[in-house]
Design a protein around this motif. Structure first.
Motif, PDB file in Angstrom:
ATOM      1  N   THR A 283      -6.241  -7.001   2.363  1.00 54.27           N
ATOM      2  CA  THR A 283      -5.266  -5.921   2.470  1.00 54.27           C
ATOM      3  C   THR A 283      -5.703  -4.964   3.568  1.00 54.27           C
ATOM      4  N   SER A 284      -4.774  -4.559   4.405  1.00 56.91           N
ATOM      5  CA  SER A 284      -5.080  -3.595   5.456  1.00 56.91           C
ATOM      6  C   SER A 284      -5.278  -2.219   4.837  1.00 56.91           C
ATOM      7  N   ALA A 285      -6.499  -1.693   4.961  1.00 56.48           N
ATOM      8  CA  ALA A 285      -6.841  -0.368   4.425  1.00 56.48           C
ATOM      9  C   ALA A 285      -7.784   0.299   5.407  1.00 56.48           C
ATOM     10  N   PRO A 286      -7.271   0.772   6.561  1.00 53.28           N
ATOM     11  CA  PRO A 286      -8.130   1.399   7.562  1.00 53.28           C
ATOM     12  C   PRO A 286      -9.023   2.477   6.947  1.00 53.28           C
ATOM     13  N   PHE A 287     -10.235   2.598   7.455  1.00 55.76           N
ATOM     14  CA  PHE A 287     -11.192   3.521   6.844  1.00 55.76           C
ATOM     15  C   PHE A 287     -10.658   4.941   6.773  1.00 55.76           C
ATOM     16  N   TYR A 288      -9.737   5.297   7.681  1.00 52.09           N
ATOM     17  CA  TYR A 288      -9.166   6.642   7.649  1.00 52.09           C
ATOM     18  C   TYR A 288      -8.015   6.761   6.644  1.00 52.09           C
ATOM     19  N   ARG A 289      -7.673   5.649   5.954  1.00 55.79           N
ATOM     20  CA  ARG A 289      -6.695   5.670   4.856  1.00 55.79           C
ATOM     21  C   ARG A 289      -7.338   5.290   3.534  1.00 55.79           C
ATOM     22  N   ILE A 290      -8.645   5.208   3.496  1.00 52.78           N
ATOM     23  CA  ILE A 290      -9.303   4.667   2.316  1.00 52.78           C
ATOM     24  C   ILE A 290      -9.057   5.521   1.081  1.00 52.78           C
ATOM     25  N   ASP A 291      -8.814   6.818   1.269  1.00 52.04           N
ATOM     26  CA  ASP A 291      -8.527   7.665   0.112  1.00 52.04           C
ATOM     27  C   ASP A 291      -7.235   7.244  -0.573  1.00 52.04           C
ATOM     28  N   GLU A 292      -6.261   6.746   0.206  1.00 53.25           N
ATOM     29  CA  GLU A 292      -5.024   6.246  -0.380  1.00 53.25           C
ATOM     30  C   GLU A 292      -5.281   4.957  -1.152  1.00 53.25           C
ATOM     31  N   ALA A 293      -6.155   4.104  -0.614  1.00 58.83           N
ATOM     32  CA  ALA A 293      -6.478   2.855  -1.307  1.00 58.83           C
ATOM     33  C   ALA A 293      -7.197   3.129  -2.617  1.00 58.83           C
ATOM     34  N   ILE A 294      -8.062   4.121  -2.606  1.00 57.08           N
ATOM     35  CA  ILE A 294      -8.830   4.444  -3.808  1.00 57.08           C
ATOM     36  C   ILE A 294      -7.919   4.730  -4.994  1.00 57.08           C
ATOM     37  N   ASP A 295      -6.773   5.333  -4.721  1.00 55.80           N
ATOM     38  CA  ASP A 295      -5.864   5.709  -5.804  1.00 55.80           C
ATOM     39  C   ASP A 295      -5.281   4.512  -6.553  1.00 55.80           C
ATOM     40  N   VAL A 296      -5.297   3.330  -5.933  1.00 59.57           N
ATOM     41  CA  VAL A 296      -4.647   2.169  -6.559  1.00 59.57           C
ATOM     42  C   VAL A 296      -5.608   0.999  -6.784  1.00 59.57           C
ATOM     43  N   MET A 297      -6.884   1.172  -6.499  1.00 56.02           N
ATOM     44  CA  MET A 297      -7.845   0.081  -6.649  1.00 56.02           C
ATOM     45  C   MET A 297      -8.318  -0.051  -8.095  1.00 56.02           C
ATOM     46  N   PRO A 298      -8.553  -1.288  -8.568  1.00 56.36           N
ATOM     47  CA  PRO A 298      -9.108  -1.493  -9.916  1.00 56.36           C
ATOM     48  C   PRO A 298     -10.606  -1.197  -9.917  1.00 56.36           C
ATOM     49  N   ASP A 299     -11.127  -0.775 -11.036  1.00 56.17           N
ATOM     50  CA  ASP A 299     -12.561  -0.477 -11.104  1.00 56.17           C
ATOM     51  C   ASP A 299     -13.349  -1.562 -11.822  1.00 56.17           C
ATOM     52  N   ASP A 300     -12.658  -2.654 -12.211  1.00 56.21           N
ATOM     53  CA  ASP A 300     -13.343  -3.727 -12.924  1.00 56.21           C
ATOM     54  C   ASP A 300     -13.397  -5.022 -12.112  1.00 56.21           C
ATOM     55  N   VAL A 301     -13.042  -4.954 -10.828  1.00 55.44           N
ATOM     56  CA  VAL A 301     -13.051  -6.108  -9.934  1.00 55.44           C
ATOM     57  C   VAL A 301     -13.815  -5.735  -8.672  1.00 55.44           C
ATOM     58  N   TRP A 302     -14.566  -6.675  -8.117  1.00 47.69           N
ATOM     59  CA  TRP A 302     -15.314  -6.391  -6.896  1.00 47.69           C
ATOM     60  C   TRP A 302     -14.371  -6.074  -5.739  1.00 47.69           C
ATOM     61  N   ILE A 303     -14.664  -4.979  -5.057  1.00 45.71           N
ATOM     62  CA  ILE A 303     -13.924  -4.556  -3.869  1.00 45.71           C
ATOM     63  C   ILE A 303     -14.869  -4.676  -2.676  1.00 45.71           C
ATOM     64  N   ILE A 304     -14.486  -5.495  -1.706  1.00 40.11           N
ATOM     65  CA  ILE A 304     -15.350  -5.779  -0.559  1.00 40.11           C
ATOM     66  C   ILE A 304     -14.641  -5.331   0.714  1.00 40.11           C
ATOM     67  N   THR A 305     -15.282  -4.475   1.462  1.00 39.77           N
ATOM     68  CA  THR A 305     -14.721  -4.018   2.725  1.00 39.77           C
ATOM     69  C   THR A 305     -15.295  -4.846   3.879  1.00 39.77           C
ATOM     70  N   TYR A 306     -14.542  -4.912   4.961  1.00 34.98           N
ATOM     71  CA  TYR A 306     -15.072  -5.583   6.150  1.00 34.98           C
ATOM     72  C   TYR A 306     -14.492  -4.961   7.408  1.00 34.98           C
ATOM     73  N   CYS A 307     -15.221  -5.168   8.506  1.00 32.84           N
ATOM     74  CA  CYS A 307     -14.767  -4.757   9.837  1.00 32.84           C
ATOM     75  C   CYS A 307     -15.356  -5.750  10.826  1.00 32.84           C
ATOM     76  N   GLY A 308     -15.324  -5.427  12.112  1.00 33.50           N
ATOM     77  CA  GLY A 308     -15.886  -6.326  13.108  1.00 33.50           C
ATOM     78  C   GLY A 308     -17.202  -5.843  13.681  1.00 33.50           C
ATOM     79  N   CYS A 309     -17.698  -4.724  13.201  1.00 32.48           N
ATOM     80  CA  CYS A 309     -18.810  -4.023  13.873  1.00 32.48           C
ATOM     81  C   CYS A 309     -20.226  -4.630  13.745  1.00 32.48           C
ATOM     82  N   PRO A 310     -20.696  -5.176  12.639  1.00 27.45           N
ATOM     83  CA  PRO A 310     -19.970  -5.600  11.442  1.00 27.45           C
ATOM     84  C   PRO A 310     -20.074  -4.660  10.242  1.00 27.45           C
ATOM     85  N   HIS A 311     -20.785  -3.522  10.359  1.00 26.64           N
ATOM     86  CA  HIS A 311     -21.003  -2.675   9.190  1.00 26.64           C
ATOM     87  C   HIS A 311     -20.558  -1.234   9.378  1.00 26.64           C
ATOM     88  N   ALA A 312     -20.298  -0.804  10.605  1.00 27.77           N
ATOM     89  CA  ALA A 312     -20.112   0.627  10.854  1.00 27.77           C
ATOM     90  C   ALA A 312     -18.868   1.175  10.164  1.00 27.77           C
TER      91      ALA A 312
END
Length: 354
Positions: A283-312
């Motif tokens: 799902t597209s969730a740019p780091f500057y929109r992550i607060d919006e994603a937080i509102d709808v994310m489950p807390d009982d399933v692993w949430i894995i973020t990624y980018c190309g930096c590869p960690h920044a």
């Protein structure tokens, strides 16, 4: 193969001539105010790769923006265009709002003004006329001196993707030749003016110019539905063991998905990068929109973020998730481009699944 925007080897931090059309004029002519605004924006969107003070190499070989040779040879147009359109297919995102990013034209001008405030030497005025040379004659020369860092066909290894269409659209022959000849003192990019003849410098320039192709079109507007985020929603929840309390190997994530296990992948890059290519199911969730994603994310399933930096960038998203109490969260360790290089499923466009 690691893809990067800027270099530490041959032709590091290459710069360009003026494009056919100048970037739009600044709205606010107050230079001090522009620099102050630009500093805040730079810290938010650039420092994670280029360093807080422009020292570079914080992530993925991002160049020294405060390097004197870079600053006196880079034009404002080059800096603006690079910020706006990025380098598709590399960790350097297109930050312009019209190109899938988040920055207005005024904000990009402010960032350019802030970067320019580091400059101490007078800018160069190099001839932007095409340079005649034989690309074919430079093949062996390139293989010996350039390919180790830039790749056999300019695709980039630990240095700039010389065949990147936006780079070649923005960089003139004269600027490419200058970078080869002068190098970047203080980095691993050597000067070749005393090693190569004028003819050889011209031939290398011609070889690089020969890789130019049409840049990608401007992407359509896109904002993901953050509530649609589960991969394998009917499966059992995936389980992972973190490396250094943050990282999960790409192989383990891929294996979990293939096994039908439930998890969430959040693409922390810009929406424009997501449209170019993304991991299937993410799902597209740019780091500057992550607060919006937080509102709808489950807390009982692993949430894995990624980018190309590869960690920044993904690291910033992870920190926000952790601060919000999501304990089952981590980063795709090797980043998007390693996932792609391993042949794991990716998609182009807006859809999460084929």
């Amino acid at each position: 193969m690691l893809r990067v925007f800027v270099t530490t080897c041959v032709i590091s931090c290459l710069v360009s001539c003026q494009p056919e059309e100048e970037p739009p004029s600044r709205v606010d002519p107050d230079p001090e105010a522009a620099v102050a605004r630009g500093e805040a924006l730079y810290v938010e969107f650039c420092s994670m790769c280029h360093g807080v003070d422009g020292e570079g190499y914080t992530a993925d070989y991002a160049n020294q923006l405060n390097n004197a040779h870079f600053l006196r040879s880079a034009t404002d147009a080059f800096l603006f265009d690079s910020t706006e359109k990025g380098r598709p297919g590399t960790p350097m995102a297109a930050w312009g709002a019209q190109w899938g990013g988040v920055l207005s034209q005024q904000e990009m001008h402010d960032i350019v003004d802030y970067i320019r405030s580091w400059q101490k030497d007078a800018s160069l005025n190099l001839d932007d006329a095409p340079i005649a040379g034989s690309g074919a004659a430079a093949r062996d020369l390139y293989a010996t001196n350039c390919a180790y860092c830039h790749g056999a066909e300019g695709e980039g290894v630990t240095a700039l993707s010389l065949n990147n269409p936006w780079f070649l659209e923005q960089a003139s022959d004269a600027f490419i030749r200058y970078a080869i000849a002068e190098g970047r003192p203080g980095t691993t990019m050597p000067a070749f003016q005393d090693r190569l003849s004028d003819e050889e410098l011209n031939d290398l320039t011609a070889l690089i110019r020969g890789w130019q192709t049409e840049p990608p079109a401007q992407p359509p507007p896109f904002e993901a539905d953050l509530s649609d985020h589960l991969i394998n929603p009917g499966g059992s929840a995936a389980e992972f063991t973190l490396r250094e309390d943050r990282f999960i190997p790409a192989d383990e994530i891929h294996a979990a998905i293939q096994a039908g296990e439930k998890l969430v992948l959040l693409d922390a890059r810009t929406a424009g990068d997501y449209i170019i290519s993304h991991i299937e199911g993410a799902t597209s969730a740019p780091f500057y929109r992550i607060d919006e994603a937080i509102d709808v994310m489950p807390d009982d399933v692993w949430i894995i973020t990624y980018c190309g930096c590869p960690h920044a960038i993904s690291g910033r998203a992870l920190d926000e998730l952790r601060a919000a109490g999501f304990e089952k969260s981590g980063i795709l360790d090797e980043g998007f481009y390693v996932w792609e290089d391993r042949g794991y499923p990716i998609l182009r466009g807006r859809e999460r699944f084929p």
